[in-house]
Structures are given as C-alpha cells and as structure tokens.
Write a protein that holds these residues in place. Structure first.
Motif, mmCIF file in Angstrom:
data_model
loop_
_atom_site.group_PDB
_atom_site.id
_atom_site.type_symbol
_atom_site.label_atom_id
_atom_site.label_comp_id
_atom_site.label_asym_id
_atom_site.label_seq_id
_atom_site.Cartn_x
_atom_site.Cartn_y
_atom_site.Cartn_z
ATOM 1 N N UNK A 70 7.082 -16.133 -12.233
ATOM 2 C CA UNK A 70 7.352 -14.842 -12.857
ATOM 3 C C UNK A 70 8.649 -14.283 -12.306
ATOM 4 N N UNK A 71 9.389 -13.593 -13.150
ATOM 5 C CA UNK A 71 10.579 -12.862 -12.731
ATOM 6 C C UNK A 71 10.578 -11.547 -13.498
ATOM 7 N N UNK A 72 10.967 -10.490 -12.813
ATOM 8 C CA UNK A 72 10.966 -9.207 -13.501
ATOM 9 C C UNK A 72 11.834 -8.177 -12.817
ATOM 10 N N UNK A 73 12.155 -7.176 -13.585
ATOM 11 C CA UNK A 73 12.842 -6.001 -13.076
ATOM 12 C C UNK A 73 11.857 -4.849 -13.115
ATOM 13 N N UNK A 74 11.782 -4.131 -12.031
ATOM 14 C CA UNK A 74 10.933 -2.947 -11.980
ATOM 15 C C UNK A 74 11.822 -1.716 -11.954
ATOM 16 N N UNK A 75 11.380 -0.697 -12.655
ATOM 17 C CA UNK A 75 12.112 0.564 -12.748
ATOM 18 C C UNK A 75 11.229 1.671 -12.205
ATOM 19 N N UNK A 76 11.844 2.713 -11.672
ATOM 20 C CA UNK A 76 11.093 3.853 -11.158
ATOM 21 C C UNK A 76 10.209 4.420 -12.262
ATOM 22 N N UNK A 77 8.954 4.684 -12.061
ATOM 23 C CA UNK A 77 8.217 4.764 -10.800
ATOM 24 C C UNK A 77 7.444 3.494 -10.447
ATOM 25 N N UNK A 78 7.676 2.384 -11.160
ATOM 26 C CA UNK A 78 6.894 1.169 -10.932
ATOM 27 C C UNK A 78 7.398 0.296 -9.789
ATOM 28 N N UNK A 79 8.588 0.578 -9.279
ATOM 29 C CA UNK A 79 9.122 -0.273 -8.212
ATOM 30 C C UNK A 79 8.496 0.084 -6.868
ATOM 31 N N UNK A 80 8.677 -0.808 -5.916
ATOM 32 C CA UNK A 80 8.103 -0.618 -4.592
ATOM 33 C C UNK A 80 8.800 0.488 -3.810
ATOM 34 N N UNK A 81 10.068 0.729 -4.112
ATOM 35 C CA UNK A 81 10.864 1.756 -3.446
ATOM 36 C C UNK A 81 11.734 2.438 -4.500
ATOM 37 N N UNK A 82 12.044 3.697 -4.293
ATOM 38 C CA UNK A 82 12.949 4.386 -5.211
ATOM 39 C C UNK A 82 14.386 4.092 -4.782
ATOM 40 N N UNK A 83 15.146 3.450 -5.659
ATOM 41 C CA UNK A 83 16.514 3.045 -5.342
ATOM 42 C C UNK A 83 17.556 3.918 -6.019
ATOM 43 N N UNK A 84 17.174 4.659 -7.036
ATOM 44 C CA UNK A 84 18.115 5.484 -7.787
ATOM 45 C C UNK A 84 17.854 5.351 -9.276
ATOM 46 N N UNK A 85 18.361 6.299 -10.042
ATOM 47 C CA UNK A 85 18.062 6.338 -11.474
ATOM 48 C C UNK A 85 18.697 5.211 -12.282
ATOM 49 N N UNK A 121 22.385 -1.482 -16.163
ATOM 50 C CA UNK A 121 21.958 -1.181 -14.794
ATOM 51 C C UNK A 121 23.189 -1.282 -13.897
ATOM 52 N N UNK A 122 23.338 -0.366 -12.957
ATOM 53 C CA UNK A 122 24.496 -0.387 -12.058
ATOM 54 C C UNK A 122 24.231 -1.128 -10.752
ATOM 55 N N UNK A 123 22.991 -1.085 -10.284
ATOM 56 C CA UNK A 123 22.649 -1.766 -9.036
ATOM 57 C C UNK A 123 21.258 -2.372 -9.149
ATOM 58 N N UNK A 124 21.098 -3.549 -8.567
ATOM 59 C CA UNK A 124 19.791 -4.183 -8.496
ATOM 60 C C UNK A 124 19.475 -4.394 -7.019
ATOM 61 N N UNK A 125 18.274 -4.012 -6.640
ATOM 62 C CA UNK A 125 17.807 -4.170 -5.280
ATOM 63 C C UNK A 125 16.690 -5.208 -5.270
ATOM 64 N N UNK A 126 16.470 -5.782 -4.135
ATOM 65 C CA UNK A 126 15.341 -6.688 -3.919
ATOM 66 C C UNK A 126 14.972 -6.595 -2.452
ATOM 67 N N UNK A 127 13.766 -6.976 -2.143
ATOM 68 C CA UNK A 127 13.366 -7.025 -0.738
ATOM 69 C C UNK A 127 12.502 -8.257 -0.533
ATOM 70 N N UNK A 128 12.529 -8.747 0.690
ATOM 71 C CA UNK A 128 11.721 -9.910 1.028
ATOM 72 C C UNK A 128 11.240 -9.771 2.464
#
Length: 172
Positions: A70-85, A121-128
C-alpha cells in the motif's frame, strides 16, 4: 485514479483484495515496524480496506495482478502529525516477500509526482521508526531530508522514536 509505473500499478483497494491483504498483513514483520498490529483475520483486513484504505490518495501497490502493499498520502486531520495546510504525509508498506526490489520507492515516487503536479502539494512529510533502516533508505532515495525526531506511542502503548523527513516541491 490508476497510476502505472515500470513494474507496478497503483489502484484503489477493492473489497475482493481482503484475503490477499490478510495473507501479507498478518506477517508480524510488516505492521509493527510501521506502527500497526498484524491483521488477525480476513474480516480484519476487509475492515481496513473499508476504512483506512478507502481514504483519498490511498492505493494498492499491485504487481502481476497481486496487491503486494500500500502507498498513500494522508491529509489533515487523517495524518499522524499536523504538518501544515499545503502538505501531506506519505506512508507505504510492501509485503516481505517483495522486499529488496525497489517497489516501495517506485510506488512512492509515482504518488509524489502526482502530489506535486496534480494535487499542488508544497511539502510531503514522512516518518519512520528509528530502527526501520529500510524505510529510511527508501525515503533517502526519494530525496527526503531530515526534519526532526518525534516521540510516539505504538498500538500497544509502547513509546518509540521516529525520524521525520521532508520533501519540498521544487519540480512543479
């Protein structure tokens, strides 16, 4: 939306994928390192397809007609952290049987291109997780750069550290 790469097809998850998803997602080497518990039944996998995997910009990673991850993009409020609008959070996993083929990077690259070109989208974040060096290498290959260290808690309530990385839209 269906996205094609050299080796993969990214397509929406279908309820008919539940048995295959369960086959791969019950593996204890997959979910826990990504922060979710191994699936316990086909019904569990079906529920994930109907809820988590039904979100926009979430795709089955398909190789030879088999959904292998699976691969996906999450957007606020579904992401694990709020990164920006104007940002999104990238997440992915690939079945252990398919590790080492570059499929996580290939699928993610296609989705990143869509995010920057089509979704603006202007920025994409990820965490591991710090110990998940494979995921860190995938993100490094994709051009992500260190952003910060995060404290988090897994599905069992255990604390762990994550490395957050960021990719700016310098292409579109």
């Amino acid at each position: 939306m269906i996205l094609k790469t050299e080796n993969l097809t990214l397509r929406p998850w279908d309820e008919a994928d539940a048995e295959c998803l369960y086959h791969f997602a019950k593996n204890p080497n997959i979910g826990p390192i990504a922060g979710w518990p191994p699936h316990e039944s086909v019904e569990d996998s079906l529920n994930i397809i109907k809820t988590v995997f039904s979100k926009k910009e979430t795709y089955a990673v398909v190789k030879d007609d088999i959904p292998i991850g699976c691969v996906g993009l999450l957007f606020h409020p579904d992401c694990n952290h709020y990164w920006g609008d104007d940002s999104a959070e990238l997440g992915y996993w690939i079945a252990e049987e398919y590790w080492g083929n570059g499929y996580a990077a290939e699928a993610s690259e296609a989705l990143i291109e869509r995010a920057f070109r089509d979704l603006k989208i202007n920025e994409i974040y990820a965490s591991y997780r710090y110990e998940n060096k494979q995921s860190g290498r995938v993100l490094e290959k994709l051009g992500f750069e260190y952003y910060t260290k995060l404290n988090n808690v897994n599905y069992k309530g255990e604390a762990f550290f994550e490395i957050a990385v960021k990719l700016k839209n310098n292409l579109y």
